[in-house]
Write a protein that holds these residues in place. Structure first.
Motif, PDB file in Angstrom:
ATOM      1  N   ASN A  53      -8.584  -7.854   1.231  1.00 43.97           N
ATOM      2  CA  ASN A  53      -7.794  -7.906  -0.014  1.00 43.97           C
ATOM      3  C   ASN A  53      -7.521  -6.491  -0.555  1.00 43.97           C
ATOM      4  OD1 ASN A  53      -8.465 -10.518   0.510  1.00 43.97           O
ATOM      5  ND2 ASN A  53      -9.290 -10.996  -1.490  1.00 43.97           N
ATOM      6  N   SER A  54      -6.776  -5.703   0.212  1.00 40.49           N
ATOM      7  CA  SER A  54      -6.624  -4.272  -0.055  1.00 40.49           C
ATOM      8  C   SER A  54      -5.157  -3.892  -0.161  1.00 40.49           C
ATOM      9  CB  SER A  54      -7.290  -3.472   1.071  1.00 40.49           C
ATOM     10  OG  SER A  54      -8.680  -3.755   1.090  1.00 40.49           O
ATOM     11  N   ALA A  55      -4.884  -2.734  -0.786  1.00 37.70           N
ATOM     12  CA  ALA A  55      -3.505  -2.348  -1.105  1.00 37.70           C
ATOM     13  C   ALA A  55      -3.150  -1.010  -0.477  1.00 37.70           C
ATOM     14  CB  ALA A  55      -3.312  -2.278  -2.611  1.00 37.70           C
ATOM     15  N   VAL A  56      -1.934  -0.918   0.037  1.00 41.51           N
ATOM     16  CA  VAL A  56      -1.481   0.240   0.802  1.00 41.51           C
ATOM     17  C   VAL A  56      -0.093   0.657   0.310  1.00 41.51           C
ATOM     18  CG1 VAL A  56      -0.663   0.810   3.128  1.00 41.51           C
ATOM     19  CG2 VAL A  56      -2.845  -0.340   2.838  1.00 41.51           C
ATOM     20  N   VAL A  57       0.144   1.973   0.224  1.00 42.56           N
ATOM     21  CA  VAL A  57       1.471   2.495  -0.141  1.00 42.56           C
ATOM     22  C   VAL A  57       1.818   3.685   0.761  1.00 42.56           C
ATOM     23  CG1 VAL A  57       1.515   1.809  -2.599  1.00 42.56           C
ATOM     24  CG2 VAL A  57       0.414   3.967  -1.927  1.00 42.56           C
ATOM     25  N   PRO A  58       3.123   3.994   0.890  1.00 41.56           N
ATOM     26  CA  PRO A  58       3.496   5.225   1.584  1.00 41.56           C
ATOM     27  C   PRO A  58       2.999   6.417   0.769  1.00 41.56           C
ATOM     28  CG  PRO A  58       5.403   3.784   1.275  1.00 41.56           C
ATOM     29  CD  PRO A  58       4.295   3.241   0.424  1.00 41.56           C
ATOM     30  N   TYR A  59       2.512   7.458   1.459  1.00 41.61           N
ATOM     31  CA  TYR A  59       1.986   8.625   0.753  1.00 41.61           C
ATOM     32  C   TYR A  59       2.138   9.857   1.631  1.00 41.61           C
ATOM     33  CZ  TYR A  59      -1.364  11.758  -1.503  1.00 41.61           C
ATOM     34  OH  TYR A  59      -1.950  12.832  -2.112  1.00 41.61           O
ATOM     35  N   GLN A  60       2.907  10.820   1.148  1.00 37.85           N
ATOM     36  CA  GLN A  60       3.065  12.119   1.807  1.00 37.85           C
ATOM     37  C   GLN A  60       3.338  12.002   3.308  1.00 37.85           C
ATOM     38  OE1 GLN A  60      -0.214  14.691   0.774  1.00 37.85           O
ATOM     39  NE2 GLN A  60       0.639  15.060  -1.259  1.00 37.85           N
ATOM     40  N   GLY A  61       4.291  11.172   3.666  1.00 41.80           N
ATOM     41  CA  GLY A  61       4.666  11.029   5.069  1.00 41.80           C
ATOM     42  C   GLY A  61       3.754  10.115   5.863  1.00 41.80           C
ATOM     43  N   GLY A  62       2.618   9.730   5.280  1.00 38.74           N
ATOM     44  CA  GLY A  62       1.702   8.772   5.900  1.00 38.74           C
ATOM     45  C   GLY A  62       1.471   7.626   4.924  1.00 38.74           C
ATOM     46  N   PHE A  63       0.218   7.236   4.784  1.00 39.27           N
ATOM     47  CA  PHE A  63      -0.106   6.105   3.925  1.00 39.27           C
ATOM     48  C   PHE A  63      -1.416   6.363   3.187  1.00 39.27           C
ATOM     49  CE2 PHE A  63       2.432   4.806   7.487  1.00 39.27           C
ATOM     50  CZ  PHE A  63       3.450   4.093   6.885  1.00 39.27           C
ATOM     51  N   ALA A  64      -1.528   5.753   2.021  1.00 41.87           N
ATOM     52  CA  ALA A  64      -2.792   5.805   1.278  1.00 41.87           C
ATOM     53  C   ALA A  64      -3.039   4.415   0.725  1.00 41.87           C
ATOM     54  CB  ALA A  64      -2.719   6.839   0.155  1.00 41.87           C
ATOM     55  N   GLY A  65      -4.251   4.180   0.278  1.00 38.60           N
ATOM     56  CA  GLY A  65      -4.521   2.843  -0.230  1.00 38.60           C
ATOM     57  C   GLY A  65      -5.798   2.770  -1.021  1.00 38.60           C
ATOM     58  N   VAL A  66      -5.994   1.599  -1.605  1.00 42.33           N
ATOM     59  CA  VAL A  66      -7.223   1.279  -2.324  1.00 42.33           C
ATOM     60  C   VAL A  66      -7.755  -0.008  -1.703  1.00 42.33           C
ATOM     61  CG1 VAL A  66      -8.233   0.713  -4.554  1.00 42.33           C
ATOM     62  CG2 VAL A  66      -6.430   2.445  -4.413  1.00 42.33           C
TER      63      VAL A  66
END
Ligand code: BMA
Length: 335
Positions: A53-66
């Motif tokens: 149950n986790s969240a992901v977004v595009p970030y600085q050309g890659g991805f980041a998440g919580v």
């Protein structure tokens, strides 16, 4: 903005490096599972019992998440992570320690528990909402610029509430959030509601959006990923729960909400898009759970990647085309 396979226009930037796998040959599924699921195993961290149950977004050309990481004490916590490809994740071993966003937010900063995060970029920062323990579950709100330092604002609502999901832009000049008023346990009811705020702190003008119908969504429903803006309306992927003689079964489907007045439901899928059928959805700490918390979309091609929790144990991916999901919802709708 561009056209997807079925002419639905998705609003947003291109995301050419979206995690992706083509639809399996011979399949006519609207959403199909990643063949290498789960993408995140339950024990990626030495101290993790489960990561789901986790969240992901595009970030600085890659991805980041919580990420929701329940630890081996069975504490429910959320951790930050980064990834080059959205598949292999580097998750911080320590939970997020929130700094108060302002002196009054410091009054509610004590940690009880945190779970089921959502993340979205609005204007100048990444906002995080999550189920935050504050004398009962409610909607925590915070933000980060870099997925290193995190600031906690006031909770959006009083207990009891879960599944707080922000829209990715202001609507009618206001921040907008879906949520699911609930109670203190494994709530056997739940409808999706809408609230707005001028400042991300004070929430009001609450509106009813939609409730249970039948079948896979007959016990309760809750918003999943941040809604995706299309020219047909907000594409909302949401979970629905059925009560079987062996307990709850969590599946997910989708709805289209009016762009300007999102509490108005235009279409809503009567069949599910994905129900727990793979072994990692059927077997785990809580069997029969597919619980989506994030979706990436490439506005150029309409490619969609949905991150969802499997059996409250692992994190999984499913793929599809936003335009085809919109088409499916419109042609299989029951309000
Ligand atoms: C809900 C939430 C989710 C969980 C689901 C199934 O109430 O707690 O985090 O995935 O139950 O256990």
């Amino acid at each position: 903005m561009s056209q997807t396979a079925r002419q639905t226009t998705v609003q947003g930037p291109p995301l050419p490096n979206i995690p992706w796998e083509d639809r399996p040959t011979g399949s006519d599924a609207v959403l199909w599972r990643y063949s290498a699921n789960p993408v995140i195993p339950h024990d990626l961290l030495p101290t993790s019992n489960s990561i789901f149950n986790s969240a992901v977004v595009p970030y600085q050309g890659g991805f980041a998440g919580v990420f929701r990481c329940d630890d081996t004490r069975r504490q429910m916590q959320i951790h930050a992570g980064k990834s080059a490809d959205g598949l292999a994740w580097d998750i911080q071993p320590e939970r997020i320690h929130w700094l108060p966003a302002d002196p009054r937010a410091a009054e509610i900063n004590a940690f009880e528990y945190a779970y089921d995060p959502r993340v979205t970029w609005i204007e100048d920062r990444y906002y995080i909402t999550w189920c935050n323990g504050y004398h009962g579950p409610t909607i925590g709100v915070g933000y980060t610029y870099d997925f290193e330092t995190f600031y906690q604002m006031d909770n959006a609502f009083l207990p009891f509430n879960r599944n707080g999901v922000l829209f990715p832009r202001r609507i009618g000049g206001k921040y907008a959030m879906l949520s699911r008023p609930s109670d203190n346990g494994h709530t056997p009811f739940g409808d999706i509601t809408y609230s707005e705020s001028p400042d991300m702190i004070h929430w009001g003008r609450h509106r009813y959006v939609m409730g249970v119908t039948g079948g896979w969504q007959s016990t309760k429903i809750g918003a999943g990923p941040v809604p995706i803006e299309t020219d047909e309306g907000w594409l909302l992927i949401y979970h629905g729960v059925l009560t079987s003689c062996n307990g709850f079964v969590y599946s997910f489907g989708a709805a289209l909400l009016d762009l300007d007045e999102p509490w108005k439901v235009l279409y809503r899928s009567e069949p599910y898009l994905l129900a727990p059928q793979a072994p990692y959805e059927r077997t785990g700490d809580v069997p029969n759970v597919a619980f989506p918390c994030a979706a990436l979309v490439d506005a150029e091609t309409g490619r969609l990647a949905v991150y969802y929790g499997g059996a409250d144990t692992v994190t999984c991916l499913a793929f599809g085309y936003a335009g085809e999901v919109v088409e499916f919802v419109k042609t299989h709708s029951r309000l």
